[in-house]
Design an enzyme around this catalytic site. Structure first.
Site, mmCIF file in Angstrom:
data_model
loop_
_atom_site.group_PDB
_atom_site.id
_atom_site.type_symbol
_atom_site.label_atom_id
_atom_site.label_comp_id
_atom_site.label_asym_id
_atom_site.label_seq_id
_atom_site.Cartn_x
_atom_site.Cartn_y
_atom_site.Cartn_z
ATOM 1 N N CYS A 1 0.900 -1.155 0.000
ATOM 2 C CA CYS A 1 0.000 0.000 0.000
ATOM 3 C C CYS A 1 0.933 1.198 0.000
ATOM 4 O O CYS A 1 1.765 1.315 -0.899
ATOM 5 C CB CYS A 1 -0.967 -0.052 1.176
ATOM 6 S SG CYS A 1 -0.219 -0.503 2.754
ATOM 7 N N ALA B 1 2.568 2.525 3.294
ATOM 8 C CA ALA B 1 3.599 2.134 4.271
ATOM 9 C C ALA B 1 3.861 0.633 4.229
ATOM 10 O O ALA B 1 4.869 0.158 4.729
ATOM 11 C CB ALA B 1 3.165 2.548 5.677
ATOM 12 N N GLY B 2 2.927 -0.128 3.669
ATOM 13 C CA GLY B 2 3.124 -1.573 3.566
ATOM 14 C C GLY B 2 2.799 -2.319 4.848
ATOM 15 O O GLY B 2 3.346 -3.390 5.108
#
Length: 367
Positions: free
Chosen positions: A298, A300-301
């Protein structure tokens, strides 16, 4: 399971929990603007200290180094290794509606964020989208480099994550590439032989969330030629099929770009996410046997990425075992990448999605 008593901490500031504009909760809902400390929630690296860290740069409390885990960090690790709550279908449906219990469970589960001091390398700041969201060291993806001694050339903000039944390196969770890391991202895609990328963010949501790392038709990064073959627009996502070429070798890559999951929220509807999870699973099964992990990112992951991977793992568990353990899966993901499933709202959403999936499964079984 019993834990050492928590140290007394300062009262939690009345601030919404957020991650620099990633996956935050909606304004306006007063209930979401206070954080109720429950159990282990106040542990170092929790959302609360993340909020403080962003408001007052440099005011992070000191950490222990290396193997010298404080009793608090040890109990956090222990919790993440042992946390479990198996739900039968009936329990799952009830639990999905029980916001209070889910909130308590969510805030009790340690976030396991990385101490920024573990990454004290000059120049590294350019490789991270958010300064407090860093890859946990034991599971980070290490890029192969001509010069293994140069840490910067081996670094990418990405972690390997286990899949269902502890399948090693089933996924890679990573931040949305920045202008500075697009080349590194493609090196990782090639090195890890990834057949699929799942992207769950828009390029901009108030500010930049992800660089546009793919070409309109062709581009070369780090000696890898990336060419778009087809673009298909579905209701909730677009699918790009690429050909990647490096030297004599050529591979196919699919990118699912899911756009109907707005930042600061969970998707309005569970069905589109379920459909995407199942579509990605089918594509995964058709990929060559030599393929590596599925990449999910996404911005920030950790938030939307965590929801997608958890849902994917848990759908398999539900089909295979007839039960789900959402807490266990969350703990496992956070052991490998801190902060996975980032907000309480997202944790509740994962329960809703699984509840829906179970109803679909039992409905199909009845027919």
């Amino acid at each position: 399971m019993s834990f050492p008593p928590e140290e007394k901490t300062e009262p939690v500031p009345q601030t919404p929990v957020f991650d620099m504009g990633t996956d935050t909760r909606t304004e306006g809902d007063a209930a979401t603007l206070t954080v109720t400390p429950v159990g282990l929630q106040e542990r170092r690296g929790s959302n609360v200290s993340l909020t403080l860290d962003m408001c007052t740069p440099g005011c992070t409390e000191p950490y222990g180094y290396g193997a010298q885990l404080s009793p608090r960090d040890q109990s956090a690790q222990e919790y993440l290794r042992q946390g479990t709550h198996i739900l039968t279908p009936a329990m799952l449906h009830t639990r999905a509606m029980d916001d209070q219990s889910l909130q308590a469970e969510f805030y009790e589960t340690p976030m396991n964020f990385v101490d920024p001091k573990e990454y004290n390398y000059p120049g590294l700041v350019r490789k991270n989208r958010y300064k407090t969201i860093l890859p946990n060291t034991h599971s980070r993806v290490i890029l192969q480099s001509q010069d293994e001694e140069d840490f910067l050339t081996t670094y990418i903000n990405a972690n390997y994550l286990k899949g269902y039944d502890d399948e090693e390196r089933a996924y890679i969770a990573t931040q949305g590439p920045t202008v500075n890391t697009v080349g590194d991202f493609w090196r990782m895609v090639w090195q890890e032989r990834c057949p699929i990328i799942v992207m769950i963010t828009n390029l901009e949501e108030k500010n930049e969330k992800c660089a546009e790392y793919w070409p309109e038709d062709t581009v070369t990064h780090e000696g890898i030629e990336i060419a778009v073959v087809t673009v298909t627009q579905e209701d909730d996502y677009s699918l790009r099929v690429f050909t990647l070429k490096c030297g004599e070798e050529e591979r196919s890559l699919r990118q699912y770009w899911y756009t109907s999951w707005p930042d600061q929220k969970t998707p309005d509807k569970a069905p589109p996410l379920l459909e995407l999870v199942q579509e990605v699973e089918r594509a995964r099964e058709e990929a060559p046997p030599s393929s590596g992990p599925t990449i999910v990112h996404c911005s920030a992951g950790i938030g939307r990425t965590g929801c997608f991977i958890a849902t994917s793992v848990l759908c398999k568990q539900l089909r295979t075992e007839g039960v789900v353990d959402i807490l266990r899966t969350t703990c496992q993901l956070r052991l490998d990448r801190g902060g996975m499933i980032q907000t309480c709202e997202q944790y509740q959403f994962v329960h809703h999605v699984l509840s829906l999936y179970e109803k679909q499964l039992s409905h199909t079984a009845e027919e």
